[in-house]
Design a protein around this motif. Sequence first.
Motif, mmCIF file in Angstrom:
data_model
loop_
_atom_site.group_PDB
_atom_site.id
_atom_site.type_symbol
_atom_site.label_atom_id
_atom_site.label_comp_id
_atom_site.label_asym_id
_atom_site.label_seq_id
_atom_site.Cartn_x
_atom_site.Cartn_y
_atom_site.Cartn_z
ATOM 1 N N ILE A 61 69.261 52.486 92.925
ATOM 2 C CA ILE A 61 69.622 53.597 94.093
ATOM 3 C C ILE A 61 68.913 54.786 92.584
ATOM 4 C CG2 ILE A 61 70.728 55.837 95.000
ATOM 5 C CD1 ILE A 61 72.585 53.249 96.045
ATOM 6 N N GLY A 62 67.829 55.645 93.274
ATOM 7 C CA GLY A 62 67.253 56.445 92.182
ATOM 8 C C GLY A 62 66.897 56.571 90.813
ATOM 9 N N PRO A 63 66.957 55.527 90.836
ATOM 10 C CA PRO A 63 66.419 55.484 89.577
ATOM 11 C C PRO A 63 64.608 55.303 88.675
ATOM 12 C CG PRO A 63 65.449 52.970 90.403
ATOM 13 C CD PRO A 63 65.539 53.909 91.381
ATOM 14 N N LYS A 64 64.961 56.877 87.593
ATOM 15 C CA LYS A 64 63.824 57.417 87.559
ATOM 16 C C LYS A 64 62.875 56.542 86.652
ATOM 17 C CE LYS A 64 62.438 61.064 84.208
ATOM 18 N NZ LYS A 64 61.123 61.717 85.390
ATOM 19 N N ILE A 65 60.991 56.239 86.904
ATOM 20 C CA ILE A 65 60.618 54.982 86.541
ATOM 21 C C ILE A 65 59.584 56.031 86.234
ATOM 22 C CG2 ILE A 65 58.829 53.469 87.422
ATOM 23 C CD1 ILE A 65 60.207 53.595 89.993
ATOM 24 N N ASP A 66 59.350 57.079 86.611
ATOM 25 C CA ASP A 66 57.784 57.649 85.486
ATOM 26 C C ASP A 66 59.030 58.425 84.365
ATOM 27 O OD1 ASP A 66 55.697 56.454 86.485
ATOM 28 O OD2 ASP A 66 55.107 57.724 87.385
ATOM 29 N N TRP A 67 58.309 58.483 83.280
ATOM 30 C CA TRP A 67 58.808 59.292 82.099
ATOM 31 C C TRP A 67 57.417 60.174 81.395
ATOM 32 C CZ3 TRP A 67 63.575 60.193 81.460
ATOM 33 C CH2 TRP A 67 64.682 58.676 81.637
ATOM 34 N N THR A 68 57.489 61.140 81.216
ATOM 35 C CA THR A 68 56.221 61.792 80.007
ATOM 36 C C THR A 68 57.000 62.315 78.920
ATOM 37 O OG1 THR A 68 56.986 64.182 80.875
ATOM 38 C CG2 THR A 68 56.042 63.234 82.575
ATOM 39 N N GLU A 69 56.143 63.003 78.452
ATOM 40 C CA GLU A 69 56.308 63.124 76.491
ATOM 41 C C GLU A 69 57.605 64.720 76.622
ATOM 42 O OE1 GLU A 69 56.004 61.650 74.246
ATOM 43 O OE2 GLU A 69 54.913 60.453 74.962
ATOM 44 N N LEU A 126 82.462 66.633 79.452
ATOM 45 C CA LEU A 126 82.200 66.130 80.570
ATOM 46 C C LEU A 126 82.395 64.091 80.068
ATOM 47 C CD1 LEU A 126 78.949 68.013 81.780
ATOM 48 C CD2 LEU A 126 81.364 67.980 82.198
ATOM 49 N N ALA A 127 82.497 63.776 80.296
ATOM 50 C CA ALA A 127 82.837 62.356 80.059
ATOM 51 C C ALA A 127 81.889 60.990 80.011
ATOM 52 C CB ALA A 127 83.789 62.002 81.221
ATOM 53 N N THR A 128 80.327 61.631 80.176
ATOM 54 C CA THR A 128 79.253 60.769 79.615
ATOM 55 C C THR A 128 79.250 61.384 78.532
ATOM 56 O OG1 THR A 128 78.268 60.755 82.091
ATOM 57 C CG2 THR A 128 76.903 60.724 79.813
ATOM 58 N N ASP A 129 78.514 60.129 77.127
ATOM 59 C CA ASP A 129 78.336 59.965 75.603
ATOM 60 C C ASP A 129 76.698 60.645 76.148
ATOM 61 O OD1 ASP A 129 77.350 59.906 73.409
ATOM 62 O OD2 ASP A 129 78.505 57.808 72.800
ATOM 63 N N PRO A 130 76.389 61.466 75.380
ATOM 64 C CA PRO A 130 75.664 61.815 74.851
ATOM 65 C C PRO A 130 74.232 61.155 74.552
ATOM 66 C CG PRO A 130 76.989 63.905 74.118
ATOM 67 C CD PRO A 130 77.685 62.000 74.789
ATOM 68 N N ARG A 131 75.280 60.201 74.017
ATOM 69 C CA ARG A 131 74.099 59.262 73.093
ATOM 70 C C ARG A 131 72.901 58.213 74.687
ATOM 71 N NH1 ARG A 131 75.881 56.203 69.307
ATOM 72 N NH2 ARG A 131 78.248 56.267 70.755
ATOM 73 N N THR A 132 73.467 58.230 75.160
ATOM 74 C CA THR A 132 73.023 56.898 76.169
ATOM 75 C C THR A 132 72.037 57.425 76.945
ATOM 76 O OG1 THR A 132 74.325 58.875 78.492
ATOM 77 C CG2 THR A 132 75.666 56.622 77.429
ATOM 78 N N ALA A 133 71.340 58.775 76.677
ATOM 79 C CA ALA A 133 70.553 59.229 76.783
ATOM 80 C C ALA A 133 69.073 58.956 75.990
ATOM 81 C CB ALA A 133 69.992 60.669 76.920
ATOM 82 N N HIS A 134 69.374 57.924 75.247
ATOM 83 C CA HIS A 134 68.415 56.972 74.043
ATOM 84 C C HIS A 134 67.609 55.891 75.169
ATOM 85 C CE1 HIS A 134 68.454 59.186 70.439
ATOM 86 N NE2 HIS A 134 70.132 58.630 70.166
ATOM 87 N N VAL A 135 68.574 55.542 76.184
ATOM 88 C CA VAL A 135 68.336 54.405 77.102
ATOM 89 C C VAL A 135 66.722 55.215 77.727
ATOM 90 C CG1 VAL A 135 68.845 53.118 78.671
ATOM 91 C CG2 VAL A 135 70.257 53.426 77.489
ATOM 92 N N ALA A 136 66.404 56.260 78.071
ATOM 93 C CA ALA A 136 64.835 57.011 78.752
ATOM 94 C C ALA A 136 63.766 55.915 78.396
ATOM 95 C CB ALA A 136 64.683 58.066 78.475
ATOM 96 N N GLY A 137 63.412 55.793 79.408
ATOM 97 C CA GLY A 137 62.026 54.976 79.585
ATOM 98 C C GLY A 137 61.886 53.705 79.619
#
Length: 211
Positions: A61-69, A126-137
């Motif tokens: 459901i709703g995965p972001k697929i295209d990533w810009t710089e 917020l319960a989310t670890d900000p470092r999970t953002a490293h998975v982007a792309g």
Amino acid sequence: PGHGGSESLPQYSVGALATAVAATLDPDRSYRLIGHSLGAYVGLALASGWFGVRVAAVLGIGPKIDWTEADFAAMAELARKPARIFAGEAEAWARYRKVSGLDERVAADSALLERGVTSIESGFRLATDPRTAHVAGAPFATLAASARCPVLLVRGASDPMVTLDQLRAPCGAARLRARLRPGPRRGDPAAPARARGGRGGHHHVQQLPLR
């Protein structure tokens, strides 16, 4: 890991997340996986068979697929910053609703939000670890091609993160069908892949047309 009441990881990647999830599953059972956003990536990784999990089907459901710089820069900045601390619980909940797109019209029941905020000694965050953002792309098309089961990708009609055309790209047969009926997936005739749109936005999708 890194979300809700789950433990954090030293480093985050789709593989690391899939490994952690696989460790909680029974290898003798078959699972139908539902993954939202990043969870769709993890579901596809598990469906590859690389992690010793038997997967019968994946709903992404709703995965972001295209990533810009610019997207990468924003996610790197998010991962770099420590979690924001709120003095009051109400302020933390308001922030969680804002970043999650879950206002009172969508999620009036607080039970739907109970794992979004955690209490710490200095306040609330917020319960989310900000470092999970490293998975982007992560390479979505590669993960989709590796899945050994039927895959259905859906989005909310007003989801700004991904378009229906972008969801169709890793689903070769679906891309050619105006009505998006099931078709054989590239490289695996036994595993149909479909892309569909439903009502709602990135964090809330209603009335998904699963048939």
